[in-house]
Enzyme design. Structure first.
Site, PDB file in Angstrom:
ATOM      1  N   SER A 178       1.494  -1.428  -0.001  1.00 13.85           N
ATOM      2  CA  SER A 178       0.043   0.054   0.044  1.00 13.85           C
ATOM      3  C   SER A 178       0.410   1.093   0.000  1.00 13.85           C
ATOM      4  O   SER A 178       1.915   1.246   0.216  1.00 13.85           O
ATOM      5  CB  SER A 178      -0.838  -0.393   1.208  1.00 13.85           C
ATOM      6  OG  SER A 178      -1.762   0.832   1.474  1.00 13.85           O
ATOM      7  N   TYR A 191      -2.117  -0.230  10.235  1.00 15.72           N
ATOM      8  CA  TYR A 191      -2.708  -1.466   9.775  1.00 15.72           C
ATOM      9  C   TYR A 191      -0.887  -0.909   9.483  1.00 15.72           C
ATOM     10  O   TYR A 191      -0.382  -1.475   8.317  1.00 15.72           O
ATOM     11  CB  TYR A 191      -3.779  -0.344   8.594  1.00 15.72           C
ATOM     12  CG  TYR A 191      -3.482  -0.654   7.103  1.00 15.72           C
ATOM     13  CD1 TYR A 191      -4.377  -1.873   6.880  1.00 15.72           C
ATOM     14  CD2 TYR A 191      -3.023  -0.469   6.385  1.00 15.72           C
ATOM     15  CE1 TYR A 191      -4.294  -2.838   5.452  1.00 15.72           C
ATOM     16  CE2 TYR A 191      -3.621  -0.395   4.818  1.00 15.72           C
ATOM     17  CZ  TYR A 191      -3.810  -1.963   4.285  1.00 15.72           C
ATOM     18  OH  TYR A 191      -3.670  -1.781   3.323  1.00 15.72           O
TER      19      TYR A 191
END
Length: 329
Positions: A178, A191
Site C-alpha cells: 500500500s 495497518y
C-alpha cells in the site's frame, strides 16, 4: 543494463535473472488490455472481492491457469468465479485457502501445484484486512489479527510455494502492499505497521531469492474503490465496541470519523491487475522490485528511489552486494 545472471555469475552464483528497478510514469499504470499470459500458473489469495477477484478474471482472460483462493467455502463469491470460468471457457479454479491456518495454506498450495502440474509460476499475496483508529486504541486482538493476516499470511503462502519454485529455478512473488507501507497517516493505527513489514519482508526475499531465479515485486496501490473501505469500517466498529469510555473520550475526533465509509475515489481498480499482468509478462529479471500504482497520487515513489540508493550505498560493496545489485541494478 546487466542481467542478474551476469551480476550474480560474476560473484560465482548460478542464477538466471536480470535486474531492473526504474521509475514508473502514470502511463505505465493504465494499460487498456492484457499481455498474453498463456502457460502461466498463478495462485492468488483473497479473491472474494477487490483486486484479487478482478485479478483472477483478468489473468485467466489473458490465458493463464488461475488458482483463485479464498476461505470459508462454499460462498457466493466463489460461485461467481466458477460461473464466469464456465461461461467464458476460462482455465480458472477456486481452491479453499485460509491464510490464517498453516494447514489450509499448505493444503491449498499443494492442490494448486497439482492443478498446475508442478511448480507455480506466480503467487499473488493479496489477502488482507484493516482496522482504523489510533495505535493506543487497537487492542491485542486487533493487532494480532492484522499482523497474522497481512504479514504472516504472506509468509505462509510464500513458504509453501517457494520450494517448488526453487526446484525449477524460476518464479515470481507479488506482495500487495500500500502507499501506507511507505507513508504514515494518523488514525490508521497498526495497518501501516503491517504494510511496512510487508515491504521489508518482500525486499529481503527479493535479495535472498535472486540466486534461485525467483523475482519478487511489491505492488503499492493508492486509494481505489473496492470493498476494503466497507470491510475496514465494519472491523473498526467491532473495535470501537470494545473500547472504554475513557479511551473514546481521549480520541473523540478519530472515533467520530472512524466508521465513515470511504470510496477510494473514482480511480479504476483494474489498474492493479493490469500492472501485475504487465510485470508477469516481462522477461525474468527485468521485473521491478516495487511498482507504485495510482493514476494521480504516488507519493511513495520518491521514498522508493531514496531507499534503493541507500541500500546500494550501504550494501553494494559488501558481501551482499551481488544480491542487492541483482535486484536494484
Amino acid at each position: 543494463m546487466p542481467t542478474r545472471r551476469e551480476i550474480l555469475s560474476a560473484a560465482s552464483a548460478a542464477t538466471v535473472i536480470a535486474a531492473a528497478s526504474r521509475p514508473v510514469s502514470a502511463a505505465n499504470h493504465q494499460g487498456a488490455g492484457a499481455p498474453d499470459l498463456s502457460g502461466k500458473a498463478i495462485l492468488i489469495t483473497g479473491t472474494s472481492s477487490g483486486f484479487g477477484h478482478l485479478g483472477a478474471l483478468h489473468y485467466a482472460r489473458a490465458g493463464a491457469k488461475v488458482i483463485a483462493t479464498m476461505r470459508n467455502l462454499p460462498r457466493p463469491e466463489a460461485d461467481a468465479l466458477v460461473k464466469a470460468a464456465k461461461d467464458e471457457g476460462l482455465d480458472l479454479h477456486v481452491v479453499e485457502l485460509d491464510v490464517l491456518d498453516p494447514d489450509s495454506v499448505i493444503g491449498g498450495v499443494a492442490k494448486a501445484e497439482r492443478l498446475a502440474g508442478g511448480a507455480l509460476d506466480v503467487i499473488v499475496n493479496n489477502a488482507g484486512i484493516s482496522f482504523g483508529l489510533p495505535v493506543e486504541l487497537q487492542d491485542e486482538e486487533a493487532a494480532r489479527l492484522m499482523f497474522d493476516t497481512n504479514v504472516l499470511g504472506y509468509q505462509r503462502v510464500a513458504r509453501a510455494a517457494l520450494p517448488g519454485m526453487r526446484d525449477v529455478k524460476r518464479g515470481q512473488v507479488f506482495n500487495v502492499s500500500s502507499q501506507l507501507g511507505r507513508v504514515v497517516i494518523p488514525g490508521f493505527g497498526l495497518y501501516s505497521a503491517t504494510k511496512f513489514a510487508v515491504e521489508a519482508q518482500a525486499e529481503q526475499m527479493a535479495y535472498e531469492l535472486a540466486p534461485h531465479g525467483i523475482d519478487v515485486t511489491i505492488i503499492q496501490p493508492g486509494g481505489y474503490p473496492t470493498a476494503i473501505w466497507e470491510n475496514a469500517s465494519a472491523n473498526t466498529q467491532t473495535l470501537i465496541d470494545r473500547l472504554s469510555d475513557d479511551e473514546k473520550t481521549a480520541y473523540q475526533g478519530f472515533i467520530d470519523n472512524a466508521t465513515r465509509v470511504g470510496t477510494g475515489g473514482d480511480s479504476d481498480p483494474m489498474d492493479i491487475p493490469r500492472a501485475i499482468a504487465e510485470i508477469i509478462a516481462m522477461p525474468a529479471g527485468q521485473r521491478p522490485l516495487r511498482r507504485a500504482v495510482h493514476p494521480v497520487t504516488r507519493p511513495q515513489e520518491k521514498i522508493n528511489e531514496v531507499s534503493a540508493a541507500t541500500q546500494l550505498a550501504i550494501l553494494g560493496d559488501s558481501p551482499y552486494g551481488p544480491m542487492v545489485k541483482a535486484v536494484l541494478g
